[in-house]
Design an enzyme around this catalytic site. Structure first.
Site, short mmCIF file in Angstrom:
data_model
loop_
_atom_site.label_atom_id
_atom_site.label_comp_id
_atom_site.label_asym_id
_atom_site.label_seq_id
_atom_site.Cartn_x
_atom_site.Cartn_y
_atom_site.Cartn_z
CG ASP A 84 -1.43 1.28 1.64
OD1 ASP A 84 -2.14 1.84 0.79
OD2 ASP A 84 -1.16 1.76 2.76
CG ASP A 88 -1.46 2.25 6.54
OD1 ASP A 88 -1.68 1.99 5.34
OD2 ASP A 88 -1.65 3.38 7.03
CG ASP A 125 -4.23 -0.86 3.03
OD1 ASP A 125 -4.44 -0.56 1.84
OD2 ASP A 125 -3.54 -0.18 3.79
P1 ADP Z 1 -3.71 4.52 0.22
O1 ADP Z 1 -4.27 3.39 -0.56
O2 ADP Z 1 -2.53 5.12 -0.47
O3 ADP Z 1 -3.42 4.14 1.64
P2 ADP Z 1 -6.37 5.49 0.72
O4 ADP Z 1 -7.01 4.39 -0.01
O5 ADP Z 1 -6.45 5.51 2.19
O6 ADP Z 1 -4.83 5.65 0.26
O7 ADP Z 1 -6.99 6.83 0.20
C1 ADP Z 1 -7.11 7.06 -1.18
C2 ADP Z 1 -7.51 8.46 -1.46
O8 ADP Z 1 -8.81 8.69 -0.93
C3 ADP Z 1 -6.62 9.46 -0.79
O9 ADP Z 1 -5.50 9.76 -1.57
C4 ADP Z 1 -7.57 10.65 -0.67
O10 ADP Z 1 -7.62 11.33 -1.88
C5 ADP Z 1 -8.91 9.98 -0.42
N1 ADP Z 1 -9.19 9.91 1.01
C6 ADP Z 1 -9.23 8.79 1.77
N2 ADP Z 1 -9.54 9.09 3.04
C7 ADP Z 1 -9.62 10.42 3.12
C8 ADP Z 1 -9.88 11.36 4.17
N3 ADP Z 1 -10.09 10.97 5.44
N4 ADP Z 1 -9.93 12.66 3.86
C9 ADP Z 1 -9.73 13.06 2.60
N5 ADP Z 1 -9.47 12.25 1.58
C10 ADP Z 1 -9.42 10.95 1.81
MG MG Z 2 -2.65 3.23 3.64
#
Ligand code: ADP
Ligand code: MG
Length: 660
Positions: free
Chosen positions: A333, A556, A560
């Site tokens: 991730d 994390d 995921d």
């Molecule tokens: P990653 O897979 O890299 O861990 P996430 O899946 O958690 O990222 O999040 C993907 C996208 O969704 C983020 O880049 C953001 O644009 C949006 N996002 C997720 N959670 C939030 C939040 N709490 N506030 C704002 N944007 C969010």
């Molecule tokens: Mg993450």
């Protein structure tokens, strides 16, 4: 001085050892008596040795037989010993009774040794738990007071003196010290910590006195989470063990049937006499028993788990260690895993006549309830602004958050009409576009920010939540750009995995394509999958599994969790990880250090190798003993020594995995 109470305690803890020792003594004296011609004494002492050495095995064997209607190896041993004794009495060849006794003795001794080996590995895991303190020194006005940990409240300030264990997780409010965090992270080099930094329960304070503020309930401290995980691991029987146990039962049946056939047929087929036949059938019972085979796997895997625990790698069950050695593809991730997740807001671009402060004000109202690194960053960025918490906050994993704010006066520069409730929406472009239209001029700014590796989230609001979300008054308020740091060791960790033979390394993220590519460029990953929802990550894992069978996922976040569950091995970041990720994963990296994945893999490969060696050794030894017995070149004691000796050797071989 030996205290009688202590003596009874010792006796209770070491019953098996004491039983084996007294069995040995009686056996020896009995044998000596027979030798000197005191038949009566011999016939009295030898059965006593049988009872002392064999009682526990007989009890266990009979319980399994009657309760579970299954045969186990314990019972086979007892039957073989009694058979030898019976044969000895019948033929008046009393040395056979001694042979049976030796069988029981050696079986008892190896039971003790096995117990000891298992104990050592389990102790290694359990030692983590002894690191918890019962009490803490709390500041009360001018003075201090010692209170039980369970009575600590968030906001309490506690004192930790030099050399003491930290009682619960907290933030340093005054003082400076070096802390040994080895128990939690496996890093033996002490780390320096000072005001504002977090210290963890179970770590050892160095030379400085510290004043800590308790910032979360003691039961959710890192070490308590670890303890819950370990308990869970110990209570769940890994599939490999279940398999072996099933195998044991079937095999035991095979041994009994084989023994019976061997006891009946040879006189008719090969013309053996009855005495030889029964003696060899008894020896067969002993040498064909799968003890060494059974001891090939569990002690090895448990030793490996203990080794991992010492290095900050927590395996939730032993099967995962073996699987870890077979991994051919790994998915990482991005946010919080490849990057530190210590996201910082670096730019706010307002729109539609709002100010920067307005954008943050709206954003923080919902993000204050979020567990996402982006949420924490926005809360930090808004610390000098007055804001009101939103209600009905809902996280949409991998997309963003939404919530409702009540006060219309919250927004200063935009006029608010009659509505008293507003919905605030934050998230990535695709998510926000379900509610509002993104203006073209903002899209361009966002694109250039993303090309610099920054994550852009959009903030929007709808003024009337009761009627229609896509009403005309819905609008984009602005965007927030956030920057995250790639973990220093990420590239190195990936290079190590390659060296260990991982064929495919990919990065998965819910973030947008441009940011993802920027982060991935220096890492040497094979593929990048961006803009994934949680199910999207899961699908990628499924595809990888079709191609590479054994696939690991490192993550994390809540987003995921499905992928962690689907992967052959799910690996969660222990410190940065959300509870859901920790619960779903099979392995937890306590130090959040990515290079530990390679360590875990190497451990897995070693475990696999040792298990294979053990099985090969055990099988060849069984075959060798079976053949020698068939040809009549071993007697019962030699058979027993060969059989039990190989079992103990296999266990010792497994203990090699305790070494780093
Ligand atoms: P990653 O897979 O890299 O861990 P996430 O899946 O958690 O990222 O999040 C993907 C996208 O969704 C983020 O880049 C953001 O644009 C949006 N996002 C997720 N959670 C939030 C939040 N709490 N506030 C704002 N944007 C969010
Ligand atoms: Mg993450």
């Amino acid at each position: 001085m030996l205290h009688p109470q202590r003596l009874t305690l010792f006796a209770k803890e070491h019953t098996d050892t004491l039983a084996a020792i007294s069995c040995g003594i009686l056996l020896f004296v009995g044998w000596f008596a027979l030798h000197l011609g005191f038949l009566g004494w011999g016939l009295l002492l030898l059965p006593a040795a049988y009872v002392l050495g064999g009682y526990e095995s007989a009890r266990e064997g009979l319980t399994t037989l009657f309760k579970e209607k299954e045969l186990d190896v314990d019972l086979l041993m007892i039957v073989a010993a009694l058979g030898a004794a019976g044969l000895g009495l019948w033929r008046r060849e009393y040395h056979l009774i001694v042979d049976g006794g030796i069988l029981i003795l050696i079986f008892a001794i190896s039971g003790v040794l096995e117990g000891y080996a298992m104990e050592r590995t389990e102790q290694s895991i359990r030692s983590i738990m002894s690191l918890t303190q019962d009490t803490a020194r709390v500041m009360r006005g001018e003075g201090e007071e010692i209170v039980p940990i369970s009575q600590l409240k968030v906001g309490d300030e506690i004192i930790v003196k030099p050399g003491e264990l930290i009682p619960t997780d907290g933030i340093i409010v005054s003082g400076y010290s070096t802390l040994n965090q080895a128990a939690i992270t496996g890093e033996s080099i002490p780390v320096e910590k000072t005001v504002g930094e977090e210290v963890f329960a179970g770590t050892l304070n160095g030379y400085g006195a510290l004043q800590l503020k308790v910032h979360q309930p003691p039961e959710s401290s890192l070490i308590q989470r670890v303890i819950r995980l370990v308990e869970q691991a110990q209570n769940s029987a890994p599939p490999s063990q279940q398999f072996i146990e099933q195998f044991e039962r079937k095999y035991a049946l095979f041994v009994v049937v084989g023994g019976l056939l061997l006891a009946v047929l040879p006189p008719f087929i090969w013309g053996w006499n009855w005495e030889t036949t029964i003696y060899r059938a008894l020896t067969f019972l002993v040498v064909a028993s799968p003890c060494a085979l059974m001891a090939s796997i569990m002690p090895t895997l448990l030793s490996g788990i203990a080794n991992g625990a010492r290095q900050g790698i927590l395996f939730k069950n032993s099967a995962q260690l073996e699987i870890m050695g077979k991994v051919r593809a790994i998915a990482f991730d991005k946010t919080g895993t490849i990057t530190t997740g210590q996201v910082q807001v670096c730019q706010v671009i307002p729109y539609n006549g709002y100010s920067e402060a307005d954008v943050l004000k709206l954003a923080v109202a919902v993000e204050s309830r979020s567990e996402h690194p982006i949420g924490y960053a926005i809360v930090r960025a808004a610390k000098d602004i007055d804001w009101v918490k939103a209600m009905e906050v809902q996280a949409v994993p991998g997309c963003g958050v939404l919530g409702i704010i009540q006060t219309p006066t919250l927004i200063s520069s935009a006029s608010v009409e009659k509505s008293t409730k507003q919905q605030v929406i934050i998230g990535h472009a695709a998510f926000i576009q379900q509610y509002v239209i993104i203006p073209v001029e903002l899209k361009d700014s966002a694109r250039s920010l993303e090309e610099e590796g920054k994550t852009v989230v959009w903030v929007a609001q709808t003024l009337d939540t009761d009627t229609n979300l896509l009403c005309v008054s819905s609008k984009v308020v602005g965007l927030i750009a956030l920057a995250d740091m790639v973990r220093g060791e990420a590239a190195d960790a990936i290079a190590r995995l390659r060296k260990l033979g991982v064929e495919q390394i990919v990065m998965l993220t819910g973030d947008n394509e441009r940011t993802a590519r920027y982060v991935a460029q220096a890492l040497g990953v094979d593929r990048v999958y961006a803009e994934l929802l949680p199910e999207g990550k899961l699908d990628v894992i499924r595809c990888l599994q079709q191609e590479y069978q054994t696939v690991a996922m490192v993550g994390d976040g809540i987003n995921d969790a499905p992928a962690l569950a689907q992967a052959s091995v799910g690996i969660a970041m222990g410190k940065a990880g959300s509870d859901v990720a920790l619960e779903t994963a099979d392995i937890v990296l306590m130090s959040d250090r990515l290079e530990k994945i390679a360590v875990a893999m190497r451990l897995g490969k070693r475990a696999q190798k040792v298990v294979k060696q053990n099985i090969a050794f055990a099988l060849s030894f069984i075959i060798l003993l079976l053949l020698s017995n068939f040809l009549g070149s071993i007697n019962l004691p030699i058979g027993v020594i060969g059989h039990e000796g190989s079992t103990v050797l296999v266990i010792l071989s497994g203990l090699r995995l305790l070494k780093k």
